[in-house]
Enzyme design. Structure first.
Site, PDB file in Angstrom:
ATOM      1  N   ALA A  69       0.814  -1.219   0.000  1.00  0.00           N
ATOM      2  CA  ALA A  69       0.000   0.000   0.000  1.00  0.00           C
ATOM      3  C   ALA A  69       0.841   1.259   0.000  1.00  0.00           C
ATOM      4  CB  ALA A  69      -0.930  -0.006   1.221  1.00  0.00           C
TER       5      ALA A  69
ATOM      6  N   GLY B 209      -0.257   8.820  -6.477  1.00  0.00           N
ATOM      7  CA  GLY B 209       0.164   7.432  -6.682  1.00  0.00           C
ATOM      8  C   GLY B 209       1.561   7.390  -7.238  1.00  0.00           C
ATOM      9  N   SER B 210       2.143   8.572  -7.491  1.00  0.00           N
ATOM     10  CA  SER B 210       3.451   8.619  -8.150  1.00  0.00           C
ATOM     11  C   SER B 210       4.532   9.288  -7.314  1.00  0.00           C
ATOM     12  CB  SER B 210       3.346   9.397  -9.480  1.00  0.00           C
ATOM     13  OG  SER B 210       2.330   8.874 -10.293  1.00  0.00           O
TER      14      SER B 210
ATOM     15  N   PHE C 223      -6.971   2.570  -3.571  1.00  0.00           N
ATOM     16  CA  PHE C 223      -6.801   1.576  -4.657  1.00  0.00           C
ATOM     17  C   PHE C 223      -5.831   0.465  -4.262  1.00  0.00           C
ATOM     18  CE2 PHE C 223      -7.256   5.427  -7.743  1.00  0.00           C
ATOM     19  CZ  PHE C 223      -8.631   5.389  -7.647  1.00  0.00           C
ATOM     20  N   ILE C 224      -6.067  -0.180  -3.137  1.00  0.00           N
ATOM     21  CA  ILE C 224      -5.127  -1.213  -2.698  1.00  0.00           C
ATOM     22  C   ILE C 224      -5.684  -2.605  -3.026  1.00  0.00           C
ATOM     23  CG2 ILE C 224      -3.788  -2.122  -0.754  1.00  0.00           C
ATOM     24  CD1 ILE C 224      -3.157   0.838  -1.688  1.00  0.00           C
TER      25      ILE C 224
ATOM     26  N   GLU D  97       1.176   0.315 -10.822  1.00  0.00           N
ATOM     27  CA  GLU D  97       2.565   0.130 -10.372  1.00  0.00           C
ATOM     28  C   GLU D  97       3.472   1.155 -11.042  1.00  0.00           C
ATOM     29  OE1 GLU D  97       3.791  -3.866  -9.680  1.00  0.00           O
ATOM     30  OE2 GLU D  97       1.815  -4.354  -8.890  1.00  0.00           O
TER      31      GLU D  97
ATOM     32  N   HIS E 243     -12.558  -8.807 -34.817  1.00  0.00           N
ATOM     33  CA  HIS E 243     -13.911  -9.288 -34.519  1.00  0.00           C
ATOM     34  C   HIS E 243     -15.014  -8.326 -34.989  1.00  0.00           C
ATOM     35  CE1 HIS E 243     -11.667 -11.944 -31.827  1.00  0.00           C
ATOM     36  NE2 HIS E 243     -12.759 -12.628 -31.615  1.00  0.00           N
ATOM     37  N   GLY E 244     -14.642  -7.158 -35.514  1.00  0.00           N
ATOM     38  CA  GLY E 244     -15.670  -6.182 -35.899  1.00  0.00           C
ATOM     39  C   GLY E 244     -16.519  -5.806 -34.687  1.00  0.00           C
TER      40      GLY E 244
ATOM     41  N   THR F 186      -0.206   3.998  -2.644  1.00  0.00           N
ATOM     42  CA  THR F 186      -1.064   5.048  -3.203  1.00  0.00           C
ATOM     43  C   THR F 186      -1.990   5.650  -2.142  1.00  0.00           C
ATOM     44  OG1 THR F 186      -1.017   3.878  -5.304  1.00  0.00           O
ATOM     45  CG2 THR F 186      -2.724   5.547  -5.063  1.00  0.00           C
TER      46      THR F 186
HETATM   47  C1  FAD Z   1      -6.163  -2.170 -10.805  1.00  0.00           C
HETATM   48  C2  FAD Z   1      -5.333  -1.305  -9.914  1.00  0.00           C
HETATM   49  C3  FAD Z   1      -4.577  -1.894  -8.906  1.00  0.00           C
HETATM   50  C4  FAD Z   1      -3.829  -1.082  -8.028  1.00  0.00           C
HETATM   51  N1  FAD Z   1      -3.179  -1.673  -6.986  1.00  0.00           N
HETATM   52  C5  FAD Z   1      -2.470  -0.900  -6.128  1.00  0.00           C
HETATM   53  C6  FAD Z   1      -1.849  -1.476  -4.974  1.00  0.00           C
HETATM   54  O1  FAD Z   1      -1.982  -2.673  -4.689  1.00  0.00           O
HETATM   55  N2  FAD Z   1      -1.117  -0.662  -4.164  1.00  0.00           N
HETATM   56  C7  FAD Z   1      -0.971   0.671  -4.407  1.00  0.00           C
HETATM   57  O2  FAD Z   1      -0.284   1.355  -3.646  1.00  0.00           O
HETATM   58  N3  FAD Z   1      -1.584   1.265  -5.479  1.00  0.00           N
HETATM   59  C8  FAD Z   1      -2.331   0.506  -6.339  1.00  0.00           C
HETATM   60  N4  FAD Z   1      -2.980   1.089  -7.400  1.00  0.00           N
HETATM   61  C9  FAD Z   1      -2.840   2.515  -7.630  1.00  0.00           C
HETATM   62  C10 FAD Z   1      -1.915   2.828  -8.808  1.00  0.00           C
HETATM   63  O3  FAD Z   1      -0.652   2.233  -8.658  1.00  0.00           O
HETATM   64  C11 FAD Z   1      -1.797   4.352  -8.933  1.00  0.00           C
HETATM   65  O4  FAD Z   1      -3.108   4.847  -9.157  1.00  0.00           O
HETATM   66  C12 FAD Z   1      -0.881   4.715 -10.069  1.00  0.00           C
HETATM   67  O5  FAD Z   1       0.456   4.526  -9.671  1.00  0.00           O
HETATM   68  C13 FAD Z   1      -1.065   6.155 -10.545  1.00  0.00           C
HETATM   69  O6  FAD Z   1      -1.215   7.036  -9.486  1.00  0.00           O
HETATM   70  P1  FAD Z   1      -2.349   8.178  -9.562  1.00  0.00           P
HETATM   71  O7  FAD Z   1      -3.598   7.509 -10.008  1.00  0.00           O
HETATM   72  O8  FAD Z   1      -2.372   8.874  -8.251  1.00  0.00           O
HETATM   73  O9  FAD Z   1      -1.853   9.121 -10.690  1.00  0.00           O
HETATM   74  P2  FAD Z   1      -0.948  10.440 -10.554  1.00  0.00           P
HETATM   75  O10 FAD Z   1       0.287  10.133  -9.794  1.00  0.00           O
HETATM   76  O11 FAD Z   1      -1.800  11.552 -10.082  1.00  0.00           O
HETATM   77  O12 FAD Z   1      -0.606  10.675 -12.068  1.00  0.00           O
HETATM   78  C14 FAD Z   1      -1.591  11.167 -12.989  1.00  0.00           C
HETATM   79  C15 FAD Z   1      -0.911  11.639 -14.248  1.00  0.00           C
HETATM   80  O13 FAD Z   1       0.068  12.628 -13.950  1.00  0.00           O
HETATM   81  C16 FAD Z   1       1.339  12.306 -14.523  1.00  0.00           C
HETATM   82  N5  FAD Z   1       2.389  12.502 -13.529  1.00  0.00           N
HETATM   83  C17 FAD Z   1       2.283  12.358 -12.185  1.00  0.00           C
HETATM   84  N6  FAD Z   1       3.459  12.640 -11.601  1.00  0.00           N
HETATM   85  C18 FAD Z   1       4.306  12.970 -12.566  1.00  0.00           C
HETATM   86  C19 FAD Z   1       5.672  13.376 -12.591  1.00  0.00           C
HETATM   87  N7  FAD Z   1       6.386  13.497 -11.475  1.00  0.00           N
HETATM   88  N8  FAD Z   1       6.226  13.628 -13.788  1.00  0.00           N
HETATM   89  C20 FAD Z   1       5.522  13.504 -14.928  1.00  0.00           C
HETATM   90  N9  FAD Z   1       4.230  13.131 -14.973  1.00  0.00           N
HETATM   91  C21 FAD Z   1       3.635  12.867 -13.813  1.00  0.00           C
HETATM   92  C22 FAD Z   1       1.296  10.833 -14.887  1.00  0.00           C
HETATM   93  O14 FAD Z   1       1.943  10.599 -16.104  1.00  0.00           O
HETATM   94  C23 FAD Z   1      -0.171  10.517 -14.984  1.00  0.00           C
HETATM   95  O15 FAD Z   1      -0.560  10.497 -16.328  1.00  0.00           O
HETATM   96  C24 FAD Z   1      -3.780   0.318  -8.241  1.00  0.00           C
HETATM   97  C25 FAD Z   1      -4.533   0.900  -9.272  1.00  0.00           C
HETATM   98  C26 FAD Z   1      -5.328   0.105 -10.076  1.00  0.00           C
HETATM   99  C27 FAD Z   1      -6.161   0.759 -11.132  1.00  0.00           C
END
Ligand code: FAD
Length: 378
Positions: free
Chosen positions: A123, A130-131, A155-156, A362, A337-338, A125
């Protein structure tokens, strides 16, 4: 250089394929519809030794090695990407404990995780990010031999299934992210209803609420203030699973496209006679093959690399290429598959919904490319 699977790898791949075809494929639609994987599926995977493939026997694993792991995830994802996703995130959490855990932590958590009795989560995010590790707001305040953790994780995956979860929080001493191993469903730990997402359904995604969760200081994973390292390298292992999951969907898309092209009648023949159909199927095959060898290679690197930074770069490169290729492939498979490919009755529509997830999880693919460029240009 040897591109052949060993006898053992072939046997493991065959076992995974037979299991997926017998136990998962018949209920793949139900898993997608109900957003739920029956416990018996995980039980059977545990009996087959899949959860501990990449871990040594002394840690409860089978000792088969990380190279075998993509072979199994691919076969499972060929049947259901939701099952593969739960498997993949379990390996992410367990690999972090295996790589950074103390001998005591490994002794406590690895045997049950390797056997699949307990399923791991990871966990990082939060609602705000999430980044960017600098933006996390979950806190860990030391209280004697314990830490008190408060915050919300978003989103864990598999957050409601019993087992360990690696949680990132800012500790009160360094103010930097620190990783902790927490037991899911302990006092103060609660989860939301599952999110309704576009694909990978069955792989359940929940928010986690941490309210005064007391964690023994002995559960600190890696040095205090060094959570970024655990995140960066732990998630690199997770990308083996994400890439393998995407690959399994691509292989299924290829098989379904070939079958459909040979069956769909057109005048006195089938659509397979059209050069456009042929070119599309050849393009799908090119991408599947490129994705397969990059993914298998990443499994090999997860097993053999001595340089975690280099491995993290290769994982980023592989994940970005393969998940993007999966979107291209599934879109082309829908085209073969159209309009039928847009219908729920046709599995390619589900593969398309599944494929679109890989690019965002990820670490979004833009971030993967920044990791690769940062490494190449440093
Ligand atoms: C099916 C699924 C499973 C998941 N499982 C887990 C899990 O088990 N554990 C967990 O912790 N999370 C999990 N997540 C969350 C997921 O890893 C995050 O949502 C993902 O890493 C993106 O983070 P965000 O949605 O906050 O996007 P943001 O970080 O807000 O990014 C949004 C956009 O901004 C851009 N951006 C952001 N920062 C920068 C930067 N510094 N430089 C350039 N561009 C940038 C990106 O390119 C992106 O297009 C899961 C999500 C899904 C959909």
């Amino acid at each position: 250089m040897d591109f052949k699977l060993t006898k053992e790898q072939e046997l493991i791949q065959k076992a995974a394929r037979e299991f997926a075809e017998k136990s998962i494929m018949p209920i793949a639609e139900q898993i997608d519809r109900d957003n739920f994987v029956p416990q018996e599926i995980f039980d059977e995977m545990g009996e087959l030794g899949f959860f501990g493939l990449q871990f040594p026997e002394e840690d409860g694993g089978t000792g088969a090695g990380y190279s075998c792991y993509p072979l199994v995830v691919e076969q499972i994802a060929r049947a259901s990407s939701g099952v593969a996703m739960t498997f993949s995130v379990h390996s992410l959490g367990t690999s972090a404990i295996y790589t950074f855990g103390t001998p005591e932590q490994k002794a406590r958590y690895m045997p049950d995780a390797s056997s699949g009795k307990k399923l791991s989560s990871f966990a990082f995010t939060e609602p705000a990010t999430g980044s960017d590790p600098k933006q996390i707001t979950t806190t860990a305040v030391q209280d004697g031999d314990y830490y008190i953790i408060n915050g919300t994780k978003r989103f864990i995956s598999a957050a409601d299934l019993d087992g360990p979860i690696v949680i990132f929080a800012k500790d009160d001493e360094t103010g930097k992210p620190t990783a902790f191993i927490v037991d899911k469903n302990c006092p103060g730990y609660s989860v939301s209803e599952p999110w309704h997402k576009i694909g990978n359904r069955g792989g359940r995604l929940l928010d986690v609420y941490l309210k005064d969760v007391r964690v023994p200081a002995a559960n600190l994973l890696g040095p205090k203030g060094n959570g970024y390292m655990v995140l960066q390298y732990g998630i690199a292992f997770g990308k083996v699973g994400v890439s393998s999951t995407a690959l399994g969907g691509m292989q299924a898309a290829l098989e379904l496209s070939i079958k459909y092209a040979k069956e769909k009648a057109h005048r006195d023949s089938t659509i397979a006679k059209f050069p456009t159909t042929q070119v599309t199927i050849a393009k799908i095959a090119e991408k599947v093959e490129a994705a397969r060898w990059l993914t298998y290679r990443l499994g090999y690197l997860a097993e053999s690399t001595k340089d975690l930074r280099e491995f993290a770069k290769e994982a980023a490169l592989t994940k970005a290429f393969v998940t993007e290729a999966a979107v291209d492939v599934s879109r082309m498979a829908v085209a073969v598959h159209g309009s039928y490919g847009l219908m729920d009755d046709y599995k390619v529509s589900m593969i398309y919904r599944d494929a679109i997830i890989g690019e965002q999880i990820e670490g979004v693919n833009d971030m993967q490319r920044m990791i690769v460029a940062g490494n190449l240009l440093s």
